[in-house]
Scaffold this motif. Structure first.
Motif, PDB file in Angstrom:
ATOM      1  N   LYS A  66       0.847  -1.194   0.000  1.00 37.32           N
ATOM      2  CA  LYS A  66       0.000   0.000   0.000  1.00 37.32           C
ATOM      3  C   LYS A  66       0.883   1.245   0.000  1.00 37.32           C
ATOM      4  O   LYS A  66       2.017   1.221   0.482  1.00 37.32           O
ATOM      5  CB  LYS A  66      -0.889   0.067   1.256  1.00 37.32           C
ATOM      6  N   ASP A 105      -7.597  -1.075  -2.247  1.00 38.83           N
ATOM      7  CA  ASP A 105      -6.757  -1.938  -1.427  1.00 38.83           C
ATOM      8  C   ASP A 105      -5.273  -1.587  -1.512  1.00 38.83           C
ATOM      9  O   ASP A 105      -4.460  -2.177  -0.788  1.00 38.83           O
ATOM     10  CB  ASP A 105      -6.941  -3.403  -1.844  1.00 38.83           C
ATOM     11  N   ILE A 135      -8.174   9.525   5.406  1.00 30.58           N
ATOM     12  CA  ILE A 135      -7.780   9.136   6.769  1.00 30.58           C
ATOM     13  C   ILE A 135      -7.145  10.285   7.545  1.00 30.58           C
ATOM     14  O   ILE A 135      -6.827  10.131   8.718  1.00 30.58           O
ATOM     15  CB  ILE A 135      -6.839   7.930   6.775  1.00 30.58           C
ATOM     16  N   LYS A 164     -10.353  10.555  15.023  1.00 33.30           N
ATOM     17  CA  LYS A 164      -9.233   9.604  15.085  1.00 33.30           C
ATOM     18  C   LYS A 164      -8.460   9.568  13.766  1.00 33.30           C
ATOM     19  O   LYS A 164      -8.193   8.502  13.198  1.00 33.30           O
ATOM     20  CB  LYS A 164      -9.730   8.215  15.466  1.00 33.30           C
ATOM     21  N   HIS A 166      -5.183  10.813  11.051  1.00 33.59           N
ATOM     22  CA  HIS A 166      -3.719  10.807  11.026  1.00 33.59           C
ATOM     23  C   HIS A 166      -3.240  12.044  10.278  1.00 33.59           C
ATOM     24  O   HIS A 166      -3.720  12.340   9.183  1.00 33.59           O
ATOM     25  CB  HIS A 166      -3.189   9.559  10.320  1.00 33.59           C
ATOM     26  N   ARG A 320       6.029  -2.864   7.884  1.00 37.41           N
ATOM     27  CA  ARG A 320       4.600  -3.144   7.732  1.00 37.41           C
ATOM     28  C   ARG A 320       3.778  -3.021   9.014  1.00 37.41           C
ATOM     29  O   ARG A 320       2.709  -2.402   9.015  1.00 37.41           O
ATOM     30  CB  ARG A 320       4.427  -4.556   7.164  1.00 37.41           C
ATOM     31  N   SER A 321       4.249  -3.588  10.104  1.00 37.98           N
ATOM     32  CA  SER A 321       3.398  -3.729  11.297  1.00 37.98           C
ATOM     33  C   SER A 321       2.986  -2.396  11.899  1.00 37.98           C
ATOM     34  O   SER A 321       1.828  -2.212  12.300  1.00 37.98           O
ATOM     35  CB  SER A 321       4.112  -4.587  12.349  1.00 37.98           C
ATOM     36  N   LEU A 324       0.302  -0.843   9.715  1.00 38.73           N
ATOM     37  CA  LEU A 324      -0.991  -1.506   9.889  1.00 38.73           C
ATOM     38  C   LEU A 324      -1.696  -1.016  11.148  1.00 38.73           C
ATOM     39  O   LEU A 324      -2.920  -0.824  11.160  1.00 38.73           O
ATOM     40  CB  LEU A 324      -0.796  -3.021   9.964  1.00 38.73           C
ATOM     41  N   LYS A 325      -0.923  -0.797  12.200  1.00 38.77           N
ATOM     42  CA  LYS A 325      -1.495  -0.273  13.437  1.00 38.77           C
ATOM     43  C   LYS A 325      -2.107   1.104  13.216  1.00 38.77           C
ATOM     44  O   LYS A 325      -3.225   1.388  13.681  1.00 38.77           O
ATOM     45  CB  LYS A 325      -0.401  -0.200  14.518  1.00 38.77           C
ATOM     46  N   LEU A 327      -3.196   2.334  10.331  1.00 38.41           N
ATOM     47  CA  LEU A 327      -4.326   2.246   9.400  1.00 38.41           C
ATOM     48  C   LEU A 327      -5.546   1.584  10.032  1.00 38.41           C
ATOM     49  O   LEU A 327      -6.656   1.729   9.512  1.00 38.41           O
ATOM     50  CB  LEU A 327      -3.916   1.457   8.153  1.00 38.41           C
ATOM     51  N   SER A 328      -5.359   0.881  11.141  1.00 38.20           N
ATOM     52  CA  SER A 328      -6.485   0.166  11.764  1.00 38.20           C
ATOM     53  C   SER A 328      -7.133   0.955  12.878  1.00 38.20           C
ATOM     54  O   SER A 328      -8.012   0.429  13.572  1.00 38.20           O
ATOM     55  CB  SER A 328      -5.999  -1.181  12.304  1.00 38.20           C
ATOM     56  N   LYS A 329      -6.739   2.212  13.070  1.00 39.27           N
ATOM     57  CA  LYS A 329      -7.306   3.016  14.151  1.00 39.27           C
ATOM     58  C   LYS A 329      -8.827   3.129  13.991  1.00 39.27           C
ATOM     59  O   LYS A 329      -9.333   3.297  12.898  1.00 39.27           O
ATOM     60  CB  LYS A 329      -6.716   4.428  14.143  1.00 39.27           C
TER      61      LYS A 329
END
Length: 329
Positions: A66, A105, A135, A164, A166, A320-321, A324-325, A327-329
């Motif tokens: 992404k 995606d 976002i 919430k 970014h 990545r991790s 992902l955190k 983007l998942s807020k």
């Protein structure tokens, strides 16, 4: 696979508007090759900036899952007088929304906002978030060179905290700095001018980071997240000197931590050793990928992380991790 939080895109409609301008910022197409004319300096310009299909092909080629795409402040659009900036900002945000809707995606949108009018700024952010699914937004680092400047953006941050969102803090100017004058040394060769400019950008990024890291400004907005470009400038290299200098003059002073829960930095345009140092200073859990595509090579931006001496676990956090955190807020 990796997730890139620092990548840029110029919407086709915005490109047309920039081609029609006779003053900077603008796009021209001389025989020697297309150019983007910033307030200071120029960039080679190609379809890599505006072709979403080509961007996805490139992401597939380099192994990018992404990209979070935005219109960067150094292109000189968001800080223009409101009658110039607002139509171009809206065209940019609409075009970025189109690209992200085509590849939901793969591409994630951040809004640009017109900096010359506070209400227009907030209205455009709300439009992008509530109508277009963005976002968050990209903001210029010069708006954070002091706590006083940062507080002027409180309505934007209050809304971001409520939703919430970014915010991405990227090199760029405030509206009151328009027009930016080119004060670079006139006799320097072009390559030296570019080198000086790279150092200057890192200095201003560092000053903005100090406002965000060492004051309580972000503490008021715990539900949102923020990241700043380019590893926070030169901060990792000079933080020990900063603390030593303060302690020498104010022995009882307690300098804050170099880490804050809702503040991250990206790895844009820096090397493996710089990434290693930043991971030590901020923590690997506070670093996210920044490639500055297409201004810089996305492939190089990933390789400097992969080729670092960090552990595989830390590399996975950065690649990545951590993203992902966010983007998942």
């Amino acid at each position: 696979m990796a997730i890139d939080f620092h990548a840029h895109f110029i919407a086709p409609k915005l490109m047309e508007m920039l081609e029609a301008r006779d003053s900077d910022p603008r796009i021209t197409h001389p025989e020697s090759g297309s150019l983007y004319h910033m307030p200071i300096s120029t960039l080679p310009y190609s379809s890599a900036y505006y072709d979403a299909d080509e961007r996805i092909e490139y992401m597939d080629h380099i192994g990018m899952e992404k990209q979070v795409i935005s219109l960067p402040g150094l292109l000189g659009i968001d800080y223009l007088p409101i009658d110039q900036s607002l139509p171009m900002i809206k065209a940019s945000n609409d075009g970025i929304a189109d690209a992200c809707n085509k590849y939901p995606d793969r591409l994630v949108p951040l809004a640009a906002v017109p900096l010359a009018d506070q209400q227009a700024m907030l209205d455009e952010l709300k439009r992008c978030v509530e109508d277009l699914g963005f976002i968050g937004a990209i903001l210029p680092n010069n708006a954070f060179l002091s706590l006083e400047y940062a507080r002027e953006l409180a309505p934007l941050f209050e809304y971001a905290n409520e939703k919430k969102l970014h915010f991405f803090i990227h090199p760029g100017w405030r509206a009151d700095e328009y027009p930016v004058l080119d004060t670079r040394p006139k006799d320097d060769p072009d390559e030296l001018l570019i080198a000086r400019g790279a150092l200057g950008v890192q200095h201003s990024v560092s000053l903005a980071l100090i406002t965000l890291l060492y004051t309580d400004f972000l503490d008021q907005y715990p539900n949102m997240t923020t990241h700043i470009a380019n590893l926070g400038g030169t901060f990792p290299m000079v933080v020990e000197r900063m603390h030593h200098t303060v302690e020498a003059r104010f022995p009882d002073a307690k300098m804050p931590s170099s880490r804050k829960d809702n503040l991250y930095v990206d790895t844009s345009s820096l090397g493996s050793r710089a990434v290693e140092l930043a991971a030590e200073i901020y923590g690997a859990d506070k670093l996210i990928v920044g490639t500055d595509t297409p201004i810089f090579s996305g492939e190089t931006g990933l390789n400097v992380i992969k080729e670092s001496r960090l552990s595989d676990d830390d590399k996975e956090l950065i690649l990545r991790s951590n993203a992902l955190k966010l983007l998942s807020k």
